[in-house]
Enzyme design. Structure first.
Site, short mmCIF file in Angstrom:
data_model
loop_
_atom_site.label_atom_id
_atom_site.label_comp_id
_atom_site.label_asym_id
_atom_site.label_seq_id
_atom_site.Cartn_x
_atom_site.Cartn_y
_atom_site.Cartn_z
N HIS A 156 0.84 -1.03 0.10
CA HIS A 156 -0.07 0.10 0.22
C HIS A 156 0.88 1.28 0.20
O HIS A 156 1.80 1.34 0.68
CB HIS A 156 -0.79 0.18 1.22
N CYS A 157 0.72 2.15 -1.09
CA CYS A 157 1.23 3.30 -1.01
C CYS A 157 0.61 4.80 -0.82
O CYS A 157 0.23 5.22 -1.66
CB CYS A 157 2.04 3.39 -2.50
#
Length: 335
Positions: A156-157
């Protein structure tokens, strides 16, 4: 015993709080990234571009690099990464959708996978997620921030794209990083004379002749150097994992599997690893029977070779070698 449980519970609480903060701040990070990318592009074309030789050649090349950078960023933040409860996707017919080679000779297999004589494609095993209860295929993981299971979950960014990197947007994510490195490197190499002028190190008496403010150019130039170094390291790591048939999560998992297999005197073999060149071809969905190599030079939209419910494996392997049933790592279960 009570003390250790209390400490562990406190760390879990802080971890959840951190997830909520990064999830809530994601849109602000994306907005900041858009501002910085836009400002950097304006700085380059206003300050650096007029000083380049052979502008009839350098102009189109620089424009193409900037177009790829902006479009891949737009696609990576707007393309759904792919959740396990989503239906398989079909390719669009718009201008940016690339047409694969030999498209009329291909016939779809079950689960939305394209048929090929060259690949050993097997259906993925499914397990029940301990957090959301969804049936998820292999290579899927539960994202704590999105609170959903993502197909071929990488990470997840929140800082750059404010969502997960998964099956359907990972190609755009890697190409965005590649073009960000290329563009910032060009900025630093071609724009350093103007940078020295902006700092007053060339003793020129002429006023700053560009529309871009001096301070903005200095900030963007320094930021370009920092990003080129930092994102370059990230890009090399991602290309390394891709060439080994892994995601970021699987890279860590496979190290664990390798140690477990070694204790039994066995060798761990990643069943998704078809060789470095073939792994890169499958990731970018290019090569024989797929899309042409020039699709890497233009921000085309391309579906992955699979819908995430079947995977190409090494010939003779239906699962990883050296890992036995029940030893597979799963998403952590909250206490």
């Amino acid at each position: 015993m009570f003390c250790s449980k209390t400490v562990f519970s406190c760390f879990k609480t802080l971890e959840r709080l951190g997830d909520r903060i990064t999830g809530a701040a994601g849109p602000f990070f994306v907005g900041l990234a858009i501002i910085l990318i836009s400002a950097g592009t304006i700085c380059f074309f206003d300050v650096v571009m007029p000083s380049l030789a052979y502008r009839w050649l350098s102009g189109p090349i620089c424009t193409l690099i900037a177009f790829n950078l902006i479009m891949h960023y737009f696609l990576v933040i707007t393309t759904n990464p792919g959740f396990v409860d989503d239906l398989p996707r079909a390719a669009g017919r718009g201008f940016l959708w690339a047409t694969p080679k030999n498209v009329f000779k291909e016939r779809p297999l079950t689960e939305g996978v394209r048929w090929s004589n060259e690949l050993n494609i097997t259906k993925a095993e499914s397990t029940k997620c301990r957090k959301c209860g969804q049936q998820k295929p292999e290579r899927s993981h539960h994202c704590r921030i999105c609170n959903r299971c993502v197909l071929k979950y990488d990470h997840h960014c929140p800082v750059r794209i404010n969502q997960c990197v998964g099956l359907y947007n990972e190609r755009h994510f890697v190409l965005f990083m590649a073009y960000l490195c290329v563009s910032t490197l060009c900025f630093c190499i071609l724009g350093y004379p103007q940078f020295f002028d902006a700092l007053g190190l060339t003793f020129k008496r002429d006023p700053w002749p560009y529309y871009v403010p001096v301070l903005l150019y200095i900030i963007e130039f320094i930021l370009s150097g920092v990003l080129c170094f930092a994102v370059g390291i990230m890009l090399m790591f991602h290309l390394w994992t891709i060439s080994h048939g892994e995601t970021s999560v699987e890279s860590q998992d496979n190290e664990f599997y390798g140690r477990i297999a070694k204790t039994r005197g066995e060798a761990f073999v990643n069943s998704y690893d078809l060789g470095k060149f073939r792994n890169l071809q499958l990731f970018f969905n290019i090569g024989r029977g797929r899309h042409p190599f020039y699709t890497l030079l233009f921000p085309f939209r391309i579906l992955p070779y699979t819908d995430g419910r079947s995977w190409a494996r090494r010939e003779g392997l239906s699962r990883h070698r050296g890992v036995r049933m029940g030893e597979e790592l799963t998403d952590e279960e909250d206490p």
